[in-house]
Design an enzyme around this catalytic site. Structure first.
Site, PDB file in Angstrom:
ATOM      1  N   GLN A 278       0.793  -1.224   0.000  1.00  0.00           N
ATOM      2  CA  GLN A 278       0.000   0.000   0.000  1.00  0.00           C
ATOM      3  C   GLN A 278       0.831   1.282   0.000  1.00  0.00           C
ATOM      4  O   GLN A 278       0.478   2.256  -0.657  1.00  0.00           O
ATOM      5  CB  GLN A 278      -0.928  -0.006   1.219  1.00  0.00           C
ATOM      6  CG  GLN A 278      -1.909   1.150   1.274  1.00  0.00           C
ATOM      7  CD  GLN A 278      -2.977   0.912   2.307  1.00  0.00           C
ATOM      8  OE1 GLN A 278      -3.958   0.231   2.047  1.00  0.00           O
ATOM      9  NE2 GLN A 278      -2.794   1.448   3.508  1.00  0.00           N
TER      10      GLN A 278
ATOM     11  N   GLU B 231      -3.087   9.510  -0.877  1.00  0.00           N
ATOM     12  CA  GLU B 231      -2.184  10.203   0.042  1.00  0.00           C
ATOM     13  C   GLU B 231      -1.082  10.968  -0.688  1.00  0.00           C
ATOM     14  O   GLU B 231      -0.097  11.377  -0.087  1.00  0.00           O
ATOM     15  CB  GLU B 231      -1.599   9.202   1.042  1.00  0.00           C
ATOM     16  CG  GLU B 231      -2.698   8.598   1.911  1.00  0.00           C
ATOM     17  CD  GLU B 231      -2.179   7.573   2.905  1.00  0.00           C
ATOM     18  OE1 GLU B 231      -0.965   7.313   2.916  1.00  0.00           O
ATOM     19  OE2 GLU B 231      -2.994   7.037   3.670  1.00  0.00           O
TER      20      GLU B 231
ATOM     21  N   ASP C  93       4.564   0.211   4.234  1.00  0.00           N
ATOM     22  CA  ASP C  93       3.291  -0.149   4.856  1.00  0.00           C
ATOM     23  C   ASP C  93       2.568  -1.064   3.880  1.00  0.00           C
ATOM     24  O   ASP C  93       1.789  -0.605   3.049  1.00  0.00           O
ATOM     25  CB  ASP C  93       2.443   1.087   5.161  1.00  0.00           C
ATOM     26  CG  ASP C  93       1.052   0.716   5.681  1.00  0.00           C
ATOM     27  OD1 ASP C  93       0.821  -0.477   5.980  1.00  0.00           O
ATOM     28  OD2 ASP C  93       0.189   1.608   5.765  1.00  0.00           O
TER      29      ASP C  93
ATOM     30  N   GLU D 266       5.464  -1.514   8.471  1.00  0.00           N
ATOM     31  CA  GLU D 266       4.171  -1.364   9.158  1.00  0.00           C
ATOM     32  C   GLU D 266       3.155  -2.333   8.583  1.00  0.00           C
ATOM     33  O   GLU D 266       3.071  -2.497   7.364  1.00  0.00           O
ATOM     34  CB  GLU D 266       3.685   0.078   8.979  1.00  0.00           C
ATOM     35  CG  GLU D 266       2.283   0.355   9.480  1.00  0.00           C
ATOM     36  CD  GLU D 266       1.744   1.686   8.989  1.00  0.00           C
ATOM     37  OE1 GLU D 266       0.504   1.815   8.849  1.00  0.00           O
ATOM     38  OE2 GLU D 266       2.548   2.593   8.717  1.00  0.00           O
TER      39      GLU D 266
ATOM     40  N   HIS E 291      -1.873  10.210   9.889  1.00  0.00           N
ATOM     41  CA  HIS E 291      -3.070  10.697   9.207  1.00  0.00           C
ATOM     42  C   HIS E 291      -3.955   9.519   8.804  1.00  0.00           C
ATOM     43  O   HIS E 291      -3.668   8.361   9.123  1.00  0.00           O
ATOM     44  CB  HIS E 291      -2.659  11.481   7.960  1.00  0.00           C
ATOM     45  CG  HIS E 291      -1.923  10.635   6.945  1.00  0.00           C
ATOM     46  ND1 HIS E 291      -1.736  11.002   5.640  1.00  0.00           N
ATOM     47  CD2 HIS E 291      -1.314   9.411   7.041  1.00  0.00           C
ATOM     48  CE1 HIS E 291      -1.060  10.067   4.987  1.00  0.00           C
ATOM     49  NE2 HIS E 291      -0.788   9.092   5.822  1.00  0.00           N
ATOM     50  N   ARG E 292      -5.007   9.790   8.046  1.00  0.00           N
ATOM     51  CA  ARG E 292      -5.809   8.780   7.375  1.00  0.00           C
ATOM     52  C   ARG E 292      -5.857   9.117   5.889  1.00  0.00           C
ATOM     53  O   ARG E 292      -5.550  10.233   5.480  1.00  0.00           O
ATOM     54  CB  ARG E 292      -7.237   8.716   7.937  1.00  0.00           C
ATOM     55  CG  ARG E 292      -7.373   8.395   9.399  1.00  0.00           C
ATOM     56  CD  ARG E 292      -6.614   7.164   9.854  1.00  0.00           C
ATOM     57  NE  ARG E 292      -6.999   5.917   9.219  1.00  0.00           N
ATOM     58  CZ  ARG E 292      -7.768   4.978   9.775  1.00  0.00           C
ATOM     59  NH1 ARG E 292      -8.249   5.163  11.000  1.00  0.00           N
ATOM     60  NH2 ARG E 292      -8.016   3.845   9.154  1.00  0.00           N
ATOM     61  N   SER E 293      -6.277   8.159   5.083  1.00  0.00           N
ATOM     62  CA  SER E 293      -6.312   8.409   3.640  1.00  0.00           C
ATOM     63  C   SER E 293      -7.381   9.433   3.265  1.00  0.00           C
ATOM     64  O   SER E 293      -7.224  10.191   2.311  1.00  0.00           O
ATOM     65  CB  SER E 293      -6.544   7.108   2.880  1.00  0.00           C
ATOM     66  OG  SER E 293      -7.699   6.448   3.356  1.00  0.00           O
TER      67      SER E 293
ATOM     68  N   LYS F 181       3.425  10.357  10.059  1.00  0.00           N
ATOM     69  CA  LYS F 181       3.022   9.925   8.721  1.00  0.00           C
ATOM     70  C   LYS F 181       1.882  10.819   8.273  1.00  0.00           C
ATOM     71  O   LYS F 181       0.826  10.831   8.906  1.00  0.00           O
ATOM     72  CB  LYS F 181       2.528   8.475   8.768  1.00  0.00           C
ATOM     73  CG  LYS F 181       3.562   7.409   8.550  1.00  0.00           C
ATOM     74  CD  LYS F 181       2.900   6.039   8.488  1.00  0.00           C
ATOM     75  CE  LYS F 181       1.981   5.903   7.285  1.00  0.00           C
ATOM     76  NZ  LYS F 181       1.385   4.548   7.169  1.00  0.00           N
TER      77      LYS F 181
END
Length: 436
Positions: A165, A207, A244, A287, A367-369, A390
């Site tokens: 990812q 991202e 990740d 990760e 963060h989140r996507s 991140k």
């Protein structure tokens, strides 16, 4: 005398970076001071995360609306916290947890509780006329985080690209955060040119990382190494790599299915896959290399690579104290990813960071996507002395907003600002020395 008493709480539906609805909350104090927080949303979400409440009404935003969460803020949370002192964060969060009454914020929604929790903290900081990082972390905080920039996307963040990812770079040799960001950004733009020259796509994923159609994960790593070198930096010295894979997304009936590579691997074979990658590339952090419930294999991976590689649990822990405690007991990793919306309150988030650090682990604020322009996690990274953040590529304003916030914090701290570089990897016993 002015008091930091909560007068009202308001909520609204806004859009995140993917164009999906999310919740934004205002906490307004009796003297008019206010704090506002917007809650992000993930695409690759673990099943152990707190519940992000969505409406499910397919006639609105394809069921992704958050009007139910907003109504919970207005009808239940606002009356419950009215009159409380915004300076008492743990008490406020305790009331939110008790009001919800479930183990995973399923009734009110973690998006409703987190929005309120963060907005209260911001209102309190504004009341005291302090920056958020100083309010949360105290007078002595001065550590800027090492950025882990996702510059090449695959998996669920970019269809048609590689199986893993996220492919990240970590600028560890810089003398300051601003210099680190400069180096990483130069590599990012060099990668863009490299892809363009090869006739490959320079479109970006959720991202901000590029999403070229490459045949294998090693091809992505080779491309990044070339970009680092062309940008004038030394892979393995100036800039390290981080992965990740988000393995839960390609784990199927006991096998890790790397569709792009035509491989179906058992857990021991997947561990061996990473061992070989680390031997061949300057990868310092992995990760979610394994499924979120494949505990035995996590311990095996950490046993084999944990002395020289940061093994990071995200879906494995979901910023949850109980799961973190199991990870510590099982020696399942040596690092944890921190996402406040996985747990639903600021106090619980900070407690997990502290527990991980007390155990000698590193913590990475993430963060989140599906992000917003809210920059809370930048302040949180500094406040918690996390050492890492991140927040995506140096592209797309919802990502860059966090980097710009850190640049401003660095300026505010002036001579007191510290950039840790490789010292942020304090939990690693050995560092491999080799040329790439």
């Amino acid at each position: 005398m002015k008091t930091a008493s909560i007068d009202r709480v308001e909520a609204r539906e806004i859009l995140d970076s993917r164009g999906n609805p999310t919740i934004e909350v205002d906490v307004v104090l009796s003297d008019g001071t206010a704090g506002t927080a917007a809650v992000p949303s993930g695409a690759s979400t673990g099943k152990h995360e707190a519940v992000e409440l969505r409406d499910g009404d397919r006639t609105r935003y394809d069921g992704l609306g958050v009007l139910k969460a907003i109504e919970h803020v207005r009808a239940e949370i606002a009356p419950a916290v009215k009159g409380m002192c915004a300076l008492e964060q743990e008490i406020i969060d305790g009331r939110l947890i008790k009001l919800d009454g479930t183990l995973n914020k399923a009734r009110l929604g973690a998006n409703a509780t987190l929005g309120t929790s963060l907005a209260a903290a911001k209102a309190a900081a504004n009341f005291l006329r302090m920056p958020l990082y100083r309010y949360l972390g105290g007078e002595q905080v001065s550590l800027l985080p090492v950025p882990m920039l996702n510059i090449l996307n695959g998996g669920k963040h970019a269809s048609g690209s590689v199986d893993f990812q996220e492919f990240m770079i970590m600028p560890v040799a810089a003398a300051s955060f601003s210099e680190a960001l400069q180096a990483a950004t130069e590599v990012y733009h060099t990668l863009r040119k490299l892809l363009k020259d090869k006739g490959m796509s320079t479109n970006v994923g959720d991202e901000g990382g590029f999403a070229p159609a490459l045949p294998a994960n090693r091809d992505a790593l080779d491309m990044i190494l070339t970009a680092i070198d062309l940008a004038g930096y030394k892979p393995g010295q100036d800039i390290l790599l981080a992965l990740d894979p988000a393995a839960s997304e390609f784990y199927d009936e006991g096998k890790y299915v790397l569709a792009r590579e035509g491989a179906s691997l058992t857990s021991p074979e997947m561990v061996d896959y990473y061992v070989k990658l680390v031997a061949d590339y300057p990868i310092i952090s992995i990760e979610d290399g394994l499924d979120e419930d494949d505990w035995t294999s996590w311990s095996a991976l950490t046993s084999q690579l944990g002395k020289a590689t940061q093994i990071v649990g995200d879906d494995l822990y979901a910023t949850n104290m109980k799961r973190l405690e199991r990870g510590i007991a099982d020696k399942a990793s040596n690092s944890i990813l921190i996402k406040p919306n996985q747990i639903g309150t600021l106090s619980e988030t900070l407690a997990v960071v502290k527990r991980a650090q007390q155990s000698g682990w590193t913590a990475i604020i993430s963060h989140r996507s599906g992000e917003t322009e809210d920059t809370t996690i930048a302040d949180l990274a500094v406040a918690s002395n996390a050492g890492f953040i991140k927040t995506g590529a140096p592209c797309r304003s919802e990502r860059v907003a966090k980097y710009n916030r850190l640049l401003r914090i660095e300026e505010e701290l002036a001579g007191a600002a510290r950039y840790p570089g490789t010292k942020a990897l304090y939990n690693l016993e050995t560092r491999r020395s080799c040329e790439y």
